[in-house]
Write a protein that holds these residues in place. Structure first.
Motif, mmCIF file in Angstrom:
data_model
loop_
_atom_site.group_PDB
_atom_site.id
_atom_site.type_symbol
_atom_site.label_atom_id
_atom_site.label_comp_id
_atom_site.label_asym_id
_atom_site.label_seq_id
_atom_site.Cartn_x
_atom_site.Cartn_y
_atom_site.Cartn_z
ATOM 1 N N VAL A 95 -2.503 1.891 4.730
ATOM 2 C CA VAL A 95 -2.624 1.489 3.124
ATOM 3 C C VAL A 95 -1.446 0.355 2.807
ATOM 4 N N LYS A 96 -0.443 0.531 3.404
ATOM 5 C CA LYS A 96 0.748 -0.255 3.132
ATOM 6 C C LYS A 96 0.163 -1.746 3.519
ATOM 7 N N SER A 97 0.055 -1.865 4.600
ATOM 8 C CA SER A 97 -0.610 -3.053 5.052
ATOM 9 C C SER A 97 -1.798 -3.919 4.235
ATOM 10 N N LEU A 98 -2.387 -2.861 3.801
ATOM 11 C CA LEU A 98 -3.570 -3.486 3.044
ATOM 12 C C LEU A 98 -2.983 -4.235 1.618
ATOM 13 N N LEU A 99 -2.055 -3.329 1.107
ATOM 14 C CA LEU A 99 -1.471 -3.842 -0.192
ATOM 15 C C LEU A 99 -0.750 -5.089 -0.117
ATOM 16 N N ASP A 100 0.033 -5.261 1.278
ATOM 17 C CA ASP A 100 0.863 -6.230 1.403
ATOM 18 C C ASP A 100 -0.139 -7.416 1.863
ATOM 19 N N ALA A 101 -1.247 -7.506 2.209
ATOM 20 C CA ALA A 101 -2.136 -8.485 2.613
ATOM 21 C C ALA A 101 -2.922 -9.078 1.256
ATOM 22 N N HIS A 102 -2.926 -8.453 0.352
ATOM 23 C CA HIS A 102 -3.520 -8.891 -0.843
ATOM 24 C C HIS A 102 -2.825 -9.166 -1.981
ATOM 25 N N ALA A 103 -3.177 -10.134 -2.858
ATOM 26 C CA ALA A 103 -2.139 -10.731 -3.811
ATOM 27 C C ALA A 103 -2.444 -9.868 -5.158
ATOM 28 N N LEU A 104 -0.953 -9.236 -5.427
ATOM 29 C CA LEU A 104 -0.900 -8.248 -6.576
ATOM 30 C C LEU A 104 0.273 -8.828 -7.563
ATOM 31 N N PRO A 105 0.035 -8.415 -8.885
ATOM 32 C CA PRO A 105 1.072 -8.915 -9.775
ATOM 33 C C PRO A 105 2.519 -8.769 -9.508
ATOM 34 N N GLU A 106 3.292 -9.571 -9.582
ATOM 35 C CA GLU A 106 4.694 -9.786 -9.168
ATOM 36 C C GLU A 106 5.377 -8.814 -10.080
ATOM 37 N N ARG A 107 5.023 -8.717 -11.325
ATOM 38 C CA ARG A 107 5.760 -7.843 -12.275
ATOM 39 C C ARG A 107 5.800 -6.269 -12.123
ATOM 40 N N THR A 108 4.914 -5.951 -11.057
ATOM 41 C CA THR A 108 4.640 -4.705 -10.975
ATOM 42 C C THR A 108 4.979 -4.028 -9.552
ATOM 43 N N ASP A 109 5.678 -3.071 -9.466
ATOM 44 C CA ASP A 109 6.263 -2.552 -8.133
ATOM 45 C C ASP A 109 5.057 -1.666 -7.287
ATOM 46 N N PHE A 110 5.180 -1.464 -6.230
ATOM 47 C CA PHE A 110 3.925 -0.618 -5.584
ATOM 48 C C PHE A 110 4.750 0.064 -4.429
ATOM 49 N N GLN A 111 4.357 1.246 -4.387
ATOM 50 C CA GLN A 111 4.760 2.105 -3.186
ATOM 51 C C GLN A 111 3.580 2.831 -2.789
ATOM 52 N N VAL A 112 3.647 3.045 -1.322
ATOM 53 C CA VAL A 112 2.647 4.077 -0.685
ATOM 54 C C VAL A 112 3.061 5.276 -0.160
ATOM 55 N N VAL A 113 2.734 6.337 -0.126
ATOM 56 C CA VAL A 113 3.247 7.532 0.162
ATOM 57 C C VAL A 113 1.995 8.457 0.890
ATOM 58 N N PRO A 114 2.279 9.100 1.844
ATOM 59 C CA PRO A 114 1.287 9.830 2.655
ATOM 60 C C PRO A 114 0.974 11.077 1.800
ATOM 61 N N GLY A 115 -0.440 11.335 1.732
ATOM 62 C CA GLY A 115 -0.919 12.520 0.759
ATOM 63 C C GLY A 115 -1.050 13.772 1.348
ATOM 64 N N GLY A 116 -1.626 14.558 0.590
ATOM 65 C CA GLY A 116 -1.673 16.109 1.109
ATOM 66 C C GLY A 116 -3.198 16.315 1.627
ATOM 67 N N GLN A 117 -3.653 17.522 1.714
ATOM 68 C CA GLN A 117 -5.264 18.135 2.086
ATOM 69 C C GLN A 117 -5.843 18.277 0.989
ATOM 70 N N SER A 118 -5.407 18.188 -0.299
ATOM 71 C CA SER A 118 -6.250 18.259 -1.539
ATOM 72 C C SER A 118 -5.957 17.243 -2.546
ATOM 73 N N ARG A 119 -6.689 16.884 -3.763
ATOM 74 C CA ARG A 119 -6.528 15.997 -4.550
ATOM 75 C C ARG A 119 -5.026 16.439 -5.286
ATOM 76 N N GLN A 120 -5.309 17.710 -5.848
ATOM 77 C CA GLN A 120 -4.200 18.296 -6.434
ATOM 78 C C GLN A 120 -2.710 18.013 -5.528
ATOM 79 N N GLU A 121 -2.855 18.210 -4.243
ATOM 80 C CA GLU A 121 -1.598 18.248 -3.562
ATOM 81 C C GLU A 121 -1.010 16.684 -3.291
ATOM 82 N N SER A 122 -2.039 15.751 -3.534
ATOM 83 C CA SER A 122 -1.687 14.307 -3.231
ATOM 84 C C SER A 122 -1.179 13.847 -4.696
#
Length: 250
Positions: free
Chosen positions: A72-99
């Motif tokens: 997912v981090k590589s995916l974000l790096d490969a696409h143009a995104l607004p420069e004024r916004t910071d982006f971060q990727v973290v590994p999630g959990g087993q459920s949406r609530q945990e994520s």
């Protein structure tokens, strides 16, 4: 923090958490739902861009599948995104609530307003995002975008045998019902408390705040903020993007 240095409501930093760890079974076999292509671009990228389009959102945290954070981090790096916004990727959990909780934990402390957005709602307009943020800044602890229902809704009892006709037991008053969308917006401290104390009957993040006994308010949603869940939804989303290209140069 002194009153002089405390941000005004209009300056309160806003972060967004996008849980994107689901597999999307109803869309069929293949890549996780958030990574399915929409007009040649993964839905997740569309969703990230939709939130980052708001000038109020300065950080977007994407919660990736537990074993897919690097992808997912590589995916974000490969696409143009607004420069004024910071982006971060973290590994999630087993459920949406945990994520979502993991995404909350990843936010720096100065972010006091949090949006939680479905990666499967890639086309939410920026006006809807801004309306949610404004309502939180005006003092609501939890805000949901919502639409009136077009169809009459029936409450049914379970059928005696799966596949048999289901008996109707009630017809709720449609004027009082709403179909809830995302992004949902929260006072961060309220959402953190909800995730620390609510574990049952969780349908969305706003329902957790409801269980705390705190108010949740609705602002107008948008028909283009629909959730891409089934193959037909992909066709509808492609049509929306085609219309935007013609009318908005999107």
């Amino acid at each position: 923090m002194s009153d002089e240095s405390r941000p005004t409501p209009a300056q309160t930093p806003v972060a967004a958490v996008i849980p994107a760890a689901g597999r999307g079974v109803r869309l069929g076999p293949g890549a996780p739902k958030a990574l399915r292509a929409l007009n040649g671009t993964p839905m997740l990228i569309h969703a990230v861009r939709a939130l980052a389009a708001s000038r109020h959102v300065s950080l977007v945290v994407v919660v990736a599948p537990p074993d897919g954070a690097a992808e997912v981090k590589s995916l974000l790096d490969a696409h143009a995104l607004p420069e004024r916004t910071d982006f971060q990727v973290v590994p999630g959990g087993q459920s949406r609530q945990e994520s979502v909780r993991i995404g909350l934990d990843a936010l720096p402390p100065h972010y006091r307003i949090v949006l939680v957005h479905d990666a499967a709602r890639p086309l939410v307009p920026v006006d809807t995002v801004d309306a949610v943020i404004e309502a939180v800044r005006d003092g609501a602890p939890a805000v949901v975008p919502a639409l009136p229902l077009a169809d009459t809704v029936k409450e049914v009892a379970p059928a005696a045998v799966a596949g048999d006709p289901e008996p109707v037991v009630a017809t709720p008053e449609r004027a009082r019902l709403r179909a809830v969308q995302t992004p949902q917006g929260f006072d961060r401290a309220t959402l953190v408390r909800a995730h620390e104390s609510v574990t049952e009957n969780v349908t969305d993040d706003a329902s957790m705040v409801e269980q705390l006994g705190l108010p949740v308010v609705a602002v107008p949603g948008h028909e283009e903020a629909f959730k891409v869940t089934r193959p037909l939804d992909l066709i509808l989303a492609e049509a929306v993007l085609a219309r935007r290209r013609l009318t908005d140069g999107f």
